[in-house]
Design a protein around this motif. Sequence first.
Motif, PDB file in Angstrom:
ATOM      1  N   MET A  31       0.815  -1.225   0.000  1.00 44.06           N
ATOM      2  CA  MET A  31       0.000   0.000   0.000  1.00 44.06           C
ATOM      3  C   MET A  31       0.844   1.268   0.000  1.00 44.06           C
ATOM      4  O   MET A  31       0.460   2.266  -0.574  1.00 44.06           O
ATOM      5  CB  MET A  31      -0.914   0.016   1.237  1.00 44.06           C
ATOM      6  N   LEU A  32       2.007   1.222   0.619  1.00 46.07           N
ATOM      7  CA  LEU A  32       2.811   2.435   0.778  1.00 46.07           C
ATOM      8  C   LEU A  32       4.265   2.045   0.993  1.00 46.07           C
ATOM      9  O   LEU A  32       4.562   1.160   1.786  1.00 46.07           O
ATOM     10  CB  LEU A  32       2.301   3.238   1.983  1.00 46.07           C
ATOM     11  N   ASP A  33       5.172   2.704   0.261  1.00 51.75           N
ATOM     12  CA  ASP A  33       6.604   2.466   0.419  1.00 51.75           C
ATOM     13  C   ASP A  33       7.278   3.801   0.713  1.00 51.75           C
ATOM     14  O   ASP A  33       7.682   4.532  -0.192  1.00 51.75           O
ATOM     15  CB  ASP A  33       7.171   1.825  -0.847  1.00 51.75           C
ATOM     16  N   LEU A  34       7.390   4.126   1.998  1.00 47.27           N
ATOM     17  CA  LEU A  34       7.967   5.412   2.385  1.00 47.27           C
ATOM     18  C   LEU A  34       9.461   5.498   2.100  1.00 47.27           C
ATOM     19  O   LEU A  34      10.008   6.595   2.021  1.00 47.27           O
ATOM     20  CB  LEU A  34       7.704   5.664   3.876  1.00 47.27           C
ATOM     21  N   SER A  35      10.116   4.354   1.937  1.00 51.37           N
ATOM     22  CA  SER A  35      11.558   4.386   1.651  1.00 51.37           C
ATOM     23  C   SER A  35      11.831   5.097   0.327  1.00 51.37           C
ATOM     24  O   SER A  35      12.881   5.725   0.154  1.00 51.37           O
ATOM     25  CB  SER A  35      12.125   2.968   1.624  1.00 51.37           C
ATOM     26  N   ARG A  36      10.911   5.027  -0.613  1.00 53.94           N
ATOM     27  CA  ARG A  36      11.104   5.702  -1.900  1.00 53.94           C
ATOM     28  C   ARG A  36      11.058   7.219  -1.729  1.00 53.94           C
ATOM     29  O   ARG A  36      11.695   7.959  -2.488  1.00 53.94           O
ATOM     30  CB  ARG A  36      10.034   5.257  -2.895  1.00 53.94           C
ATOM     31  N   GLN A  37      10.281   7.700  -0.772  1.00 54.05           N
ATOM     32  CA  GLN A  37      10.234   9.127  -0.481  1.00 54.05           C
ATOM     33  C   GLN A  37      11.449   9.550   0.336  1.00 54.05           C
ATOM     34  O   GLN A  37      11.993  10.641   0.141  1.00 54.05           O
ATOM     35  CB  GLN A  37       8.943   9.453   0.274  1.00 54.05           C
ATOM     36  N   TYR A  38      11.868   8.677   1.233  1.00 51.78           N
ATOM     37  CA  TYR A  38      12.966   9.025   2.140  1.00 51.78           C
ATOM     38  C   TYR A  38      14.290   9.153   1.404  1.00 51.78           C
ATOM     39  O   TYR A  38      15.099  10.037   1.715  1.00 51.78           O
ATOM     40  CB  TYR A  38      13.072   7.968   3.248  1.00 51.78           C
ATOM     41  N   GLY A  39      14.525   8.276   0.422  1.00 52.54           N
ATOM     42  CA  GLY A  39      15.821   8.244  -0.260  1.00 52.54           C
ATOM     43  C   GLY A  39      16.304   9.598  -0.744  1.00 52.54           C
ATOM     44  O   GLY A  39      17.392  10.063  -0.358  1.00 52.54           O
ATOM     45  N   PRO A  40      15.528  10.293  -1.593  1.00 52.84           N
ATOM     46  CA  PRO A  40      15.996  11.584  -2.108  1.00 52.84           C
ATOM     47  C   PRO A  40      16.121  12.670  -1.039  1.00 52.84           C
ATOM     48  O   PRO A  40      16.841  13.659  -1.247  1.00 52.84           O
ATOM     49  CB  PRO A  40      14.905  11.963  -3.124  1.00 52.84           C
ATOM     50  N   LEU A  41      15.432  12.512   0.087  1.00 57.33           N
ATOM     51  CA  LEU A  41      15.453  13.538   1.133  1.00 57.33           C
ATOM     52  C   LEU A  41      16.400  13.194   2.280  1.00 57.33           C
ATOM     53  O   LEU A  41      16.468  13.937   3.268  1.00 57.33           O
ATOM     54  CB  LEU A  41      14.037  13.721   1.713  1.00 57.33           C
ATOM     55  N   HIS A  42      17.103  12.085   2.145  1.00 59.84           N
ATOM     56  CA  HIS A  42      17.914  11.543   3.236  1.00 59.84           C
ATOM     57  C   HIS A  42      18.782  12.618   3.895  1.00 59.84           C
ATOM     58  O   HIS A  42      18.688  12.859   5.102  1.00 59.84           O
ATOM     59  CB  HIS A  42      18.787  10.414   2.676  1.00 59.84           C
ATOM     60  N   ARG A  43      19.636  13.275   3.110  1.00 60.84           N
ATOM     61  CA  ARG A  43      20.575  14.232   3.677  1.00 60.84           C
ATOM     62  C   ARG A  43      19.853  15.435   4.287  1.00 60.84           C
ATOM     63  O   ARG A  43      20.191  15.892   5.386  1.00 60.84           O
ATOM     64  CB  ARG A  43      21.569  14.697   2.609  1.00 60.84           C
ATOM     65  N   GLU A  44      18.848  15.940   3.579  1.00 57.53           N
ATOM     66  CA  GLU A  44      18.127  17.123   4.057  1.00 57.53           C
ATOM     67  C   GLU A  44      17.404  16.840   5.375  1.00 57.53           C
ATOM     68  O   GLU A  44      17.402  17.683   6.292  1.00 57.53           O
ATOM     69  CB  GLU A  44      17.136  17.561   2.987  1.00 57.53           C
ATOM     70  N   LEU A  45      16.821  15.646   5.494  1.00 54.40           N
ATOM     71  CA  LEU A  45      16.129  15.287   6.730  1.00 54.40           C
ATOM     72  C   LEU A  45      17.108  15.103   7.886  1.00 54.40           C
ATOM     73  O   LEU A  45      16.845  15.542   9.018  1.00 54.40           O
ATOM     74  CB  LEU A  45      15.308  14.019   6.526  1.00 54.40           C
ATOM     75  N   LEU A  46      18.249  14.478   7.619  1.00 52.17           N
ATOM     76  CA  LEU A  46      19.233  14.288   8.685  1.00 52.17           C
ATOM     77  C   LEU A  46      19.790  15.623   9.172  1.00 52.17           C
ATOM     78  O   LEU A  46      20.036  15.799  10.368  1.00 52.17           O
ATOM     79  CB  LEU A  46      20.363  13.383   8.204  1.00 52.17           C
ATOM     80  N   GLU A  47      19.986  16.554   8.250  1.00 49.40           N
ATOM     81  CA  GLU A  47      20.464  17.885   8.657  1.00 49.40           C
ATOM     82  C   GLU A  47      19.423  18.582   9.538  1.00 49.40           C
ATOM     83  O   GLU A  47      19.779  19.250  10.526  1.00 49.40           O
ATOM     84  CB  GLU A  47      20.766  18.727   7.421  1.00 49.40           C
ATOM     85  N   ALA A  48      18.153  18.429   9.208  1.00 53.50           N
ATOM     86  CA  ALA A  48      17.091  19.048  10.010  1.00 53.50           C
ATOM     87  C   ALA A  48      17.036  18.441  11.401  1.00 53.50           C
ATOM     88  O   ALA A  48      16.878  19.152  12.403  1.00 53.50           O
ATOM     89  CB  ALA A  48      15.745  18.888   9.302  1.00 53.50           C
ATOM     90  N   ILE A  49      17.165  17.114  11.470  1.00 55.37           N
ATOM     91  CA  ILE A  49      17.159  16.441  12.773  1.00 55.37           C
ATOM     92  C   ILE A  49      18.376  16.844  13.587  1.00 55.37           C
ATOM     93  O   ILE A  49      18.296  17.089  14.802  1.00 55.37           O
ATOM     94  CB  ILE A  49      17.113  14.917  12.574  1.00 55.37           C
TER      95      ILE A  49
END
Length: 377
Positions: free
Chosen positions: A1-19
């Motif tokens: 139904m949903l594969d969030l890993s496909r969304q996470y991949g391109p945003l990986h670095r940006e999300l880690l910097e925010a965290i």
Amino acid sequence: MLDLSRQYGPLHRELLEAIDHVLQTQQFILGEPVAAFERAAAEHLGVAHALGCSSGTDALWLALAAAGIDPGEAVITTPFSFFASVSAILRAGATPVLADIDPLTFNLDPAAVAEVLEGPRGASVRAILPVHLYGQCADWTCLSRLGQKHGLKLIEDAAQAWGAEWGGVKAGALGDAAAFSFYPTKNLSAAGDAGMVTTNSDDVVERVRMLRQHGMRRRYYHDELGWNARMDGFQGAILNVKLKYIDGWNAARRVIAKRYHALFHAAGLAEAGIYPVHGVVLPREVPGGRRVWHQYVIRTARRDRLRAFLTSRQIGSEIYYPVPLHMQEALKNLGYAEGSFPEAERAAREVLAVPIFPELREDEQQTVVAAIAEFLS
């Protein structure tokens, strides 16, 4: 139904910097990470105020309480929604009064609402809480007309509708207040639970701000009984990153929905009526609205057998929702019985959500439709 890993991949670095920024600044509860998201969210929705909180469920309660829905008053809502739509009304001390749904959209039917308002329970109703189900706004033209006629508050349950519109106005800016959920399955999703209340009212936003922090305007001075319903800094930071991409993700969902339409029609499976007979009834976008396709929900007469068949082919599906709220064990004391809301009850027997998310591939959609065609043949 949903594969969030496909969304996470391109945003990986940006999300880690925010965290990492949250860890460095140690603003773990509310603080600037949440405030930055609140400002950006309000601008994105075209609304005066947006306040983050701990979940969509808390957002519903905060919206109701801050809009002045008091114990003993009644709120009309739908029997075909997630449990929180009714439980938040009860938590506010109010009484849920249900009205049936439109079988075309699955949203609250304005004609059914009008019937309730003209009936014996209408005198106690103070508000209407429509749900923008599956990413499509309820008929706000008719509902707002009813609200004005009877002097009612309109509270949006916009949990599934970030970016949806009615008459060019975004969900969240239509009513007196609105509640959003950022549960991980939503179009705009957090990495955990989070929610938001939006409003154009200065009075409502001030009350939400106070209620989400145990009823405090000043630290350790409690004006009334509130709740611990604050958004944490990590979720604010993550959502602020993802907000920049939501328009593109919603546009991708529209493309996927259009492709599903074409595939179902090409396979000869789509039926023109409201209720299924041999094939499937496809979801529609109604005039006046712009939906964001949080779910792509078909209707089929042999829903449970079809879902079992899809599962055997390792194809995800989900039922939103298998039991109408008036038939839930926990809500028996509302006084309704089976047969009270025939459209909601029929929908609960026939609806099936098939996979939809921005990164879903065309070949995967073809696999879904081919499997449904094989079952129906």
